[in-house]
Write a protein that holds these residues in place. Structure first.
Motif, PDB file in Angstrom:
ATOM      1  N   UNK A  75       0.657  -1.285  -0.101  1.00  0.00           N
ATOM      2  CA  UNK A  75       0.073  -0.083  -0.118  1.00  0.00           C
ATOM      3  C   UNK A  75       0.920   1.239   0.116  1.00  0.00           C
ATOM      4  N   UNK A  76       1.964   1.176   0.694  1.00  0.00           N
ATOM      5  CA  UNK A  76       2.958   2.293   0.863  1.00  0.00           C
ATOM      6  C   UNK A  76       3.471   2.536  -0.735  1.00  0.00           C
ATOM      7  N   UNK A  77       3.630   1.375  -1.665  1.00  0.00           N
ATOM      8  CA  UNK A  77       3.992   1.798  -2.869  1.00  0.00           C
ATOM      9  C   UNK A  77       2.725   2.496  -3.850  1.00  0.00           C
ATOM     10  N   UNK A  78       1.743   2.076  -3.420  1.00  0.00           N
ATOM     11  CA  UNK A  78       0.619   2.652  -4.039  1.00  0.00           C
ATOM     12  C   UNK A  78       0.589   4.261  -3.730  1.00  0.00           C
ATOM     13  N   UNK A  79       0.777   4.370  -2.421  1.00  0.00           N
ATOM     14  CA  UNK A  79       0.837   5.648  -2.020  1.00  0.00           C
ATOM     15  C   UNK A  79       1.656   6.815  -2.732  1.00  0.00           C
ATOM     16  N   UNK A  80       2.968   6.341  -3.118  1.00  0.00           N
ATOM     17  CA  UNK A  80       3.667   6.992  -3.944  1.00  0.00           C
ATOM     18  C   UNK A  80       3.324   7.340  -5.392  1.00  0.00           C
ATOM     19  N   UNK A  81       2.634   6.283  -5.862  1.00  0.00           N
ATOM     20  CA  UNK A  81       1.879   6.504  -7.231  1.00  0.00           C
ATOM     21  C   UNK A  81       0.728   7.494  -7.025  1.00  0.00           C
ATOM     22  N   UNK A  82      -0.092   7.528  -6.046  1.00  0.00           N
ATOM     23  CA  UNK A  82      -1.265   8.492  -5.829  1.00  0.00           C
ATOM     24  C   UNK A  82      -0.599   9.995  -5.627  1.00  0.00           C
ATOM     25  N   UNK A  83       0.519  10.090  -4.716  1.00  0.00           N
ATOM     26  CA  UNK A  83       0.968  11.360  -4.371  1.00  0.00           C
ATOM     27  C   UNK A  83       1.621  11.984  -5.586  1.00  0.00           C
ATOM     28  N   UNK A  84       2.085  11.327  -6.389  1.00  0.00           N
ATOM     29  CA  UNK A  84       2.770  11.702  -7.721  1.00  0.00           C
ATOM     30  C   UNK A  84       1.717  12.100  -8.828  1.00  0.00           C
ATOM     31  N   UNK A  85       0.674  11.351  -8.686  1.00  0.00           N
ATOM     32  CA  UNK A  85      -0.153  11.728  -9.758  1.00  0.00           C
ATOM     33  C   UNK A  85      -1.026  12.889  -9.435  1.00  0.00           C
ATOM     34  N   UNK A  86      -1.333  13.051  -8.060  1.00  0.00           N
ATOM     35  CA  UNK A  86      -2.190  14.090  -7.543  1.00  0.00           C
ATOM     36  C   UNK A  86      -1.277  15.551  -7.580  1.00  0.00           C
ATOM     37  N   UNK A  87      -0.059  15.397  -7.393  1.00  0.00           N
ATOM     38  CA  UNK A  87       0.950  16.820  -7.582  1.00  0.00           C
ATOM     39  C   UNK A  87       1.343  16.889  -8.858  1.00  0.00           C
ATOM     40  N   UNK A  88       1.340  15.857  -9.763  1.00  0.00           N
ATOM     41  CA  UNK A  88       1.715  15.987 -11.053  1.00  0.00           C
ATOM     42  C   UNK A  88       3.191  15.231 -11.425  1.00  0.00           C
ATOM     43  N   UNK A  89       3.069  14.121 -12.096  1.00  0.00           N
ATOM     44  CA  UNK A  89       4.196  13.462 -12.356  1.00  0.00           C
ATOM     45  C   UNK A  89       5.072  14.223 -13.424  1.00  0.00           C
ATOM     46  N   UNK A  90       6.457  13.964 -13.143  1.00  0.00           N
ATOM     47  CA  UNK A  90       7.491  14.746 -13.910  1.00  0.00           C
ATOM     48  C   UNK A  90       7.437  16.126 -13.767  1.00  0.00           C
ATOM     49  N   UNK A 121       8.821  19.068 -10.821  1.00  0.00           N
ATOM     50  CA  UNK A 121       9.817  19.514  -9.978  1.00  0.00           C
ATOM     51  C   UNK A 121       9.342  19.286  -8.523  1.00  0.00           C
ATOM     52  N   UNK A 122       8.262  19.992  -8.270  1.00  0.00           N
ATOM     53  CA  UNK A 122       7.653  20.198  -6.949  1.00  0.00           C
ATOM     54  C   UNK A 122       6.382  19.349  -6.895  1.00  0.00           C
ATOM     55  N   UNK A 123       5.747  18.886  -7.683  1.00  0.00           N
ATOM     56  CA  UNK A 123       4.785  18.377  -7.606  1.00  0.00           C
ATOM     57  C   UNK A 123       4.618  17.162  -6.718  1.00  0.00           C
ATOM     58  N   UNK A 124       5.536  16.420  -6.384  1.00  0.00           N
ATOM     59  CA  UNK A 124       5.445  15.174  -5.337  1.00  0.00           C
ATOM     60  C   UNK A 124       5.181  15.757  -4.002  1.00  0.00           C
ATOM     61  N   UNK A 125       5.664  17.199  -3.562  1.00  0.00           N
ATOM     62  CA  UNK A 125       5.517  17.706  -2.383  1.00  0.00           C
ATOM     63  C   UNK A 125       4.108  18.184  -2.290  1.00  0.00           C
ATOM     64  N   UNK A 126       3.477  18.844  -3.322  1.00  0.00           N
ATOM     65  CA  UNK A 126       2.221  19.075  -3.279  1.00  0.00           C
ATOM     66  C   UNK A 126       1.301  18.006  -3.144  1.00  0.00           C
ATOM     67  N   UNK A 127       1.512  16.935  -3.776  1.00  0.00           N
ATOM     68  CA  UNK A 127       0.858  15.454  -3.758  1.00  0.00           C
ATOM     69  C   UNK A 127       0.424  15.125  -2.614  1.00  0.00           C
ATOM     70  N   UNK A 128       1.916  15.202  -1.775  1.00  0.00           N
ATOM     71  CA  UNK A 128       1.984  14.441  -0.580  1.00  0.00           C
ATOM     72  C   UNK A 128       1.192  15.352   0.304  1.00  0.00           C
ATOM     73  N   UNK A 129       1.221  16.599   0.447  1.00  0.00           N
ATOM     74  CA  UNK A 129       0.653  17.644   1.163  1.00  0.00           C
ATOM     75  C   UNK A 129      -0.966  17.498   0.902  1.00  0.00           C
ATOM     76  N   UNK A 130      -1.256  17.650  -0.076  1.00  0.00           N
ATOM     77  CA  UNK A 130      -2.746  17.141  -0.209  1.00  0.00           C
ATOM     78  C   UNK A 130      -3.250  15.930   0.210  1.00  0.00           C
ATOM     79  N   UNK A 131      -2.809  14.805  -0.115  1.00  0.00           N
ATOM     80  CA  UNK A 131      -2.932  13.387   0.475  1.00  0.00           C
ATOM     81  C   UNK A 131      -3.118  13.470   1.805  1.00  0.00           C
TER      82      UNK A 131
END
Ligand SMILES: Nc1ncnc2c1ncn2[C@@H]1O[C@H](COP(=O)(O)OP(=O)(O)OP(=O)(O)O)[C@@H](O)[C@H]1O
Ligand SMILES: [Mg+2]
Lengths: 255, 326
Positions: free
Chosen positions: B256-271, B273-283
Motif C-alpha cells: 500500500x505504501x508503494x501505491x501511496x507514492x503513485x497517488x501522491x505523484x499523480x495528485x501533484x503532477x508526475x514529471x 519538480x515540486x509536484x510530489x510535495x504538493x501531492x503528499x501535502x494534499x493527500x
C-alpha cells in the motif's frame, strides 16, 4: 574482433544471414557486400524482408543464422546501442523522434551520446559546443527555423528530416535509412532525395525502398529481395534488365 | 502523453517559467521553510516533508523516466529499517544511520532493478511489486532485528548535535527543520541530476526507447542507474521516517505504501519538480482532516483522488506549470 581478410572497398558484409520469427522464415541465407562510399538500395515488394534485413544490418536484432561484418569486424549479435559508437546510424521506417523534446533537443541529445552518457552531476550547459553542433545539423537537414518546436508537432516530412539529422549526429561512416520518404508528398520526397544524395558524398548510404523508380537514379548498386531471399544484385542497369526482377515487380505499377 | 502536445506545440521559453526553473531549488526551499509557520500541525508537516521526499524519489523513475514501479515501498522501508536497526541494535550516531538508510534504499533498488529492468509496462509494475513483497517477507521474518509484526521500536533520538550545537529533536519545529535540511539537500541533488547530461538521457529514454538505443544509449543501464538514484531518495526518506516516528511500522514496507507514492505523484503532477510535495501535502492533509469526522476517510480521499485525476490529469502542480507556460 578477430582479424578478417578485409577488402577495403567493402564497408559491410553479410554472410549467410537468415532470420526467423517463430517458424516464419523472414530472411533466408543472404550473402551480400556493401561498397564503401556507394549508395546501395535494398528494394523489393511489400513484405519482402527489407526491414528485417535492415534491422539486422543496423543491429536492432541479431540474425538467426549467419554473420555480419562491419569494416572487417564481426559485429553479429552486438547490442544495438553499440552500433552508433561503431559508426553505424539509422533512421526507422516508422518515424522515431523524441516527441516532447524540441527539435533542437532531439539533435542535441543524439550528439551527446558520443561524449557523455552517465554524467549525472555536472550541468548540461557545460557541453555548450553541442548546441552549436546541433544548430549546424538542423541547418543541414533544413530545420533551422524549427528549433523551438516540439518534435511531435512537426509535419511528417519534417520529422523524417529530423530523424536523419539525429542519425547524422553520431558522425556515422555508414548511414542506414529505411524508406526515408514513406508517407511524404512528392515535394517532400524530392527534398529528401536531394538531401540523401548530398549526404552520400561524405559517407556510405544503405537505403531501403519499395518504390523501385525512386532509387534507380541515385543508387550505385541495388539488392532485390523477394520472399526473404536475395533475388538479384547489381547496378541499376543490371536490375532494370533482370527478368526475375521484372516478373516480381510486374503488375504492381510503380508510383 | 500524446495529448500533452495539445498544451504546447512549441516551447518558446517563457521568461517567468525559465526564471522559476533556474531557481527551482531556492523557491522550493523557501516554500518548505515557511510551510510549518502557516501549518498548525507540525508532526503532519514533517510527514509531508518525508512523504514528499519519498514521492520525489518515485517521481524520478515514474515521471521523468516513465517507468511505473509498484515496489517502491521496499526502498522506502529498507531505508527506514536499516536506519532504525543501526540505532537500536548497534548504537550508531544518527547521521551515519541516515546514511545507511540511504545506501540501503540504493542497494535494494539495485537488486530489484537488476531483476526487473528488462520487463516493460505492466510487467515491470508486477515484477517490482512481487520483489518488494519478497523484501517485505524477509524483514517480516527477521524478528530479532526488525521486530517482525510489531515493527521496530525504540528508534529514539532526543538530542541532535549539529556543528557543536545541541538541537532538541523532540521539539516538533526544530525536528521539522532538521528533516527539512535533508530534504533541501535532496532537492538540490535532484535538480543537478535533472540538469545534467544524464538528465537529458533520462528524458530521451522516456520519450522514445528505440530511438535512444539507436542513438547509442544503453537503455537498460540508464534505467537501472535511474532506479538506483530513485532508491537513494526513497531510502533517505525512509530513514527520516524512522527517526520522526521513533519506530518503523511493518506497514512501511507494505505494498500500500508503494501505491501511496503513485497517488501522491499523480495528485501533484508526475514529471514536475515540486509536484510530489504538493501531492503528499494534499493527500496527507485530506487524510488527516477527513479522518477526524468520519472513519470512512479512505472513501473520500479516493473520491478526491479520482476527481483530481479526471479534472487535472496533469496533477495540481502540473496544471499550474501548464498555466504558467501558456
Ligand atoms: N517481429 C516480427 N514478428 C513476426 N513476423 C515479422 C516480424 N517482423 C516482420 N515480420 C514478417 O516478415 C516479413 C518481412 O517483413 P519486413 O518488414 O521485413 O518487410 P518489408 O520488405 O520491409 O516490407 P515493407 O515494404 O512493407 O516495409 C513480413 O511477412 C512480416 O510480416
Ligand atoms: Mg519495411
Amino acid at each position: 574482433m578477430q582479424p578478417v581478410a578485409q577488402d577495403q572497398s567493402v564497408i559491410m558484409r553479410t554472410e549467410g544471414v537468415g532470420k526467423t520469427f517463430g517458424s516464419f522464415v523472414a530472411l533466408k541465407d543472404i550473402t551480400a557486400e556493401f561498397r564503401h562510399g556507394a549508395i546501395t538500395s535494398i528494394i523489393g515488394p511489400n513484405g519482402a524482408g527489407k526491414s528485417t534485413y535492415f534491422n539486422v544490418l543496423s543491429g536492432a536484432f541479431a540474425p538467426s543464422t549467419g554473420k555480419i561484418l562491419f569494416e572487417g569486424r564481426d559485429v553479429t549479435g552486438m547490442a544495438q546501442h553499440k552500433f552508433a559508437h561503431l559508426g553505424i546510424a539509422k533512421s526507422f521506417q516508422i518515424t522515431n523522434v523524441f516527441p516532447l523534446l524540441t527539435t533542437h533537443e532531439n539533435i542535441r541529445v543524439s550528439l551527446q551520446a558520443l561524449v557523455s552518457r552517465f554524467d549525472i552531476f555536472r550541468p548540461r550547459t557545460r557541453l555548450s559546443e553541442l548546441d552549436d553542433e546541433a544548430e549546424a545539423l538542423l541547418e543541414r537537414v533544413g530545420l533551422a527555423g524549427q528549433r523551438h518546436r516540439l518534435a511531435g508537432s512537426l509535419a511528417h516530412g519534417e520529422q523524417r528530416a529530423l530523424e536523419v539529422g539525429m542519425a547524422l549526429a553520431s558522425h556515422p561512416r555508414l548511414l542506414l535509412l529505411d524508406e526515408p520518404t514513406a508517407g511524404m508528398s512528392p515535394e517532400e520526397t524530392r527534398t529528401m532525395m536531394d538531401l540523401i544524395v548530398r549526404l552520400a558524398q561524405e559517407r556510405t548510404v544503405i537505403l531501403v525502398e519499395h518504390k523501385m523508380k525512386l532509387v534507380m537514379g541515385i543508387s550505385d548498386r541495388l539488392l532485390v529481395l523477394h520472399h526473404g531471399e536475395l533475388l538479384a544484385e547489381g547496378t541499376p542497369d543490371d536490375i532494370r534488365r533482370n527478368e526475375l526482377v521484372k516478373r516480381v515487380y510486374l503488375g504492381q505499377r510503380e508510383h | 502523453m500524446a495529448n500533452d502536445l495539445a498544451f504546447e506545440s512549441s516551447r518558446q521559453p517563457s521568461p517567468l517559467l525559465e526564471w522559476a526553473t533556474r531557481h527551482r531549488v531556492a523557491l522550493a526551499s523557501l516554500f518548505l521553510l515557511v510551510f510549518p509557520l502557516v501549518m498548525p500541525f507540525k508532526a503532519l508537516a514533517i510527514m509531508i516533508l518525508i512523504y514528499g521526499l519519498y514521492a520525489l524519489g518515485f517521481n524520478l523513475l515514474f515521471g521523468y523516466l516513465g517507468l511505473l514501479s509498484f515496489g517502491h515501498s521496499a526502498l522506502f522501508g529498507a531505508g527506514a529499517y536499516l536506519c532504525g536497526i543501526a540505532i537500536v541494535h548497534f548504537g550508531w550516531p544518527w547521521y551515519l544511520a541516515i546514511g545507511l538508510g540511504l545506501v540501503a534504499g540504493m542497494a535494494v533498488a539495485l537488486v530489484i532493478g537488476a531483476l526487473a529492468i528488462r520487463t516493460r509496462g505492466i510487467y515491470f509494475a508486477m515484477v517490482t511489486m512481487a520483489l518488494s513483497q519478497c523484501v517485505y517477507y524477509l524483514f517480516y521474518q527477521a524478528v530479532d532485528l526488525t521486530g517482525g509484526e510489531n515493527g521496530l521500536r525504540g528508534v529514539n533520538l532526543k538530542l541532535v548535535n549539529i556543528a557543536g550545537f545541541e538541537v532538541d529533536f523532540l521539539n516538533p519545529l526544530s525536528r521539522y527543520y532538521i528533516v527539512c535540511g535533508f530534504v533541501i539537500a535532496a532537492l538540490w541533488v535532484l535538480s543537478r541530476i535533472l540538469a545534467s547530461p544524464f538528465g537529458a538521457v533520462i528524458e530521451a529514454v522516456r520519450e522514445n526507447e528505440a530511438r535512444a538505443r539507436a542513438s547509442g544509449y544503453d537503455v537498460t543501464l540508464v534505467r537501472l542507474l535511474t532506479f538506483v538514484l530513485s532508491g537513494a531518495f526513497c531510502g533517505l526518506a525512509g530513514a527520516l521516517l524512522a527517526l520522526h516516528l521513533s519506530t518503523v511500522p511493518i506497514e512501511t514496507m507494505h505494498y500500500e505504501t508503494s501505491g501511496l507514492a503513485v497517488m501522491m505523484c499523480l495528485l501533484g503532477g508526475m514529471g514536475t519538480f515540486f509536484g510530489p510535495f504538493i501531492g503528499a501535502a494534499i493527500f496527507l492533509l485530506l487524510e488527516n482532516l477527513v479522518s477526524v469526522w468520519t472513519s470512512h476517510w479512505q472513501l473520500f480521499v479516493g473520491l478526491a483522488f479520482m476527481a483530481c485525476v479526471l479534472f487535472f490529469p496533469r496533477g495540481i502542480w502540473g496544471t499550474v506549470m501548464d498555466r504558467m507556460r501558456a
